[in-house]
Design an enzyme around this catalytic site. Sequence first.
Site, PDB file in Angstrom:
ATOM      1  N   ASP A  27      -3.215 -16.346   1.882  1.00  0.00           N
ATOM      2  CA  ASP A  27      -3.434 -15.813   0.530  1.00  0.00           C
ATOM      3  C   ASP A  27      -2.256 -15.941  -0.428  1.00  0.00           C
ATOM      4  OD1 ASP A  27      -5.706 -15.102   1.872  1.00  0.00           O
ATOM      5  OD2 ASP A  27      -5.500 -12.958   1.613  1.00  0.00           O
ATOM      6  N   GLU A  75      -8.169 -15.143  -0.355  1.00  0.00           N
ATOM      7  CA  GLU A  75      -9.061 -13.983  -0.449  1.00  0.00           C
ATOM      8  C   GLU A  75      -9.814 -14.068  -1.773  1.00  0.00           C
ATOM      9  OE1 GLU A  75      -7.204 -10.116  -0.097  1.00  0.00           O
ATOM     10  OE2 GLU A  75      -9.062  -9.070  -0.623  1.00  0.00           O
ATOM     11  N   LYS A 132     -12.056 -16.445   2.311  1.00  0.00           N
ATOM     12  CA  LYS A 132     -12.427 -15.238   3.062  1.00  0.00           C
ATOM     13  C   LYS A 132     -12.717 -14.088   2.114  1.00  0.00           C
ATOM     14  CE  LYS A 132      -7.583 -13.886   3.922  1.00  0.00           C
ATOM     15  NZ  LYS A 132      -7.554 -12.544   3.365  1.00  0.00           N
ATOM     16  N   LYS A 135      -9.947  -8.892   4.272  1.00  0.00           N
ATOM     17  CA  LYS A 135      -8.497  -8.953   4.466  1.00  0.00           C
ATOM     18  C   LYS A 135      -8.161  -9.846   5.659  1.00  0.00           C
ATOM     19  CE  LYS A 135      -8.007  -6.002   1.113  1.00  0.00           C
ATOM     20  NZ  LYS A 135      -7.901  -6.602  -0.234  1.00  0.00           N
ATOM     21  N   VAL A 160       0.939 -13.473   2.451  1.00  0.00           N
ATOM     22  CA  VAL A 160       0.993 -12.126   1.867  1.00  0.00           C
ATOM     23  C   VAL A 160      -0.356 -11.432   1.989  1.00  0.00           C
ATOM     24  CG1 VAL A 160       2.777 -12.798   0.242  1.00  0.00           C
ATOM     25  CG2 VAL A 160       0.398 -12.989  -0.469  1.00  0.00           C
ATOM     26  N   THR A 161      -0.329 -10.089   1.993  1.00  0.00           N
ATOM     27  CA  THR A 161       0.845  -9.267   2.116  1.00  0.00           C
ATOM     28  C   THR A 161       1.013  -8.837   3.575  1.00  0.00           C
ATOM     29  OG1 THR A 161      -0.321  -7.175   1.677  1.00  0.00           O
ATOM     30  CG2 THR A 161       0.614  -8.340  -0.224  1.00  0.00           C
ATOM     31  N   CYS A 165      -3.233  -8.346   4.533  1.00  0.00           N
ATOM     32  CA  CYS A 165      -3.959  -9.498   5.078  1.00  0.00           C
ATOM     33  C   CYS A 165      -3.233 -10.167   6.245  1.00  0.00           C
ATOM     34  CB  CYS A 165      -4.278 -10.485   3.965  1.00  0.00           C
ATOM     35  SG  CYS A 165      -5.507  -9.815   2.806  1.00  0.00           S
ATOM     36  N   GLN A 205       6.503  -2.086  21.193  1.00  0.00           N
ATOM     37  CA  GLN A 205       5.756  -1.865  22.435  1.00  0.00           C
ATOM     38  C   GLN A 205       5.604  -3.173  23.233  1.00  0.00           C
ATOM     39  OE1 GLN A 205       2.414   1.032  22.142  1.00  0.00           O
ATOM     40  NE2 GLN A 205       2.635   0.753  19.929  1.00  0.00           N
TER      41      GLN A 205
HETATM   42  N1  TIU Z   1      -3.971 -10.851   0.783  1.00  0.00           N
HETATM   43  C1  TIU Z   1      -3.841  -9.523   0.750  1.00  0.00           C
HETATM   44  O1  TIU Z   1      -2.970  -8.957   1.408  1.00  0.00           O
HETATM   45  N2  TIU Z   1      -4.678  -8.824  -0.114  1.00  0.00           N
HETATM   46  C2  TIU Z   1      -4.345  -7.641  -0.730  1.00  0.00           C
HETATM   47  O2  TIU Z   1      -5.123  -7.077  -1.477  1.00  0.00           O
HETATM   48  N3  TIU Z   1      -3.095  -7.150  -0.456  1.00  0.00           N
HETATM   49  C3  TIU Z   1      -2.499  -6.064  -1.007  1.00  0.00           C
HETATM   50  O3  TIU Z   1      -1.417  -5.719  -0.552  1.00  0.00           O
HETATM   51  N4  TIU Z   1      -3.077  -5.432  -2.011  1.00  0.00           N
END
Ligand code: TIU
Length: 232
Positions: A27, A75, A132, A135, A160-161, A165, A205
């Site tokens: 993303d 996304e 997709k 997430k 990200v992030t 995701c 862990q």
């Molecule tokens: N790609 C992804 O992480 N989508 C989000 O909406 N991330 C946020 O941190 N908002």
Amino acid sequence: MPTTVILDALPGPIELDLDQTALIIIDMQRDFLLPGGFGETLGNDVSQLQRVVEPLAALLDAARAVGMLVIHTREGHLPDLSDCPPAKLNRGQPSKRIGDPGAFGRILIRGEYGHDIIDELAPLDTEVVIDKPGKGAFYATELSKVLADNEITQLLVTGVTTEVCVHTTTREANDRGFECVVVSDCVGSYFPDFQRVGLEMIAAQGGIFGWTAPGTAIIPLLNGRAPVEPAV
Ligand code: TIU
């Protein structure tokens, strides 16, 4: 020639078979990274994500040079939003919602400029792009088939992030039996604390979800393909 390398990672070294490893880039879209995009409408400081671009571009170059399978994800949703559940659409109090007109077209809508990947990491025609709605990159996508068709068992996870995701995809992959290395300088969060803790949670862990290592440790292994004796 052996294609196995040992990566110095947390919580410990991991043996990577480069022929069965894919680079997945989650993303890296304009809507998340550029001022005025969806990320900013959620109240986030998008500059926090910009630091990922340069290290990730370097890793992408190295992966391309050794012919590694590269998978990009985006996304987003269909123009009629039929694949966006109300629970997602109505979440929070963003100044704009998914599907609203934004600085780069309708926010997170497939085909819009903002939905596409930033220029610095633009996919090659030969690379896989997975669209997709969620997430995680496995939910309602063809990712499992792409990985199976290419006999991939290990993933270098970037993008990200970190806590959203990247984490969701890593957890999905881990449950499906893939070994995941989350590349610490090639993932980004709007929140520095989440970045730190998000990475710690992967490797805690004994590596509950996978491993973490910086791209700067991976790139030399790709460049040199520093072969090691396969484990007996
Ligand atoms: N790609 C992804 O992480 N989508 C989000 O909406 N991330 C946020 O941190 N908002």
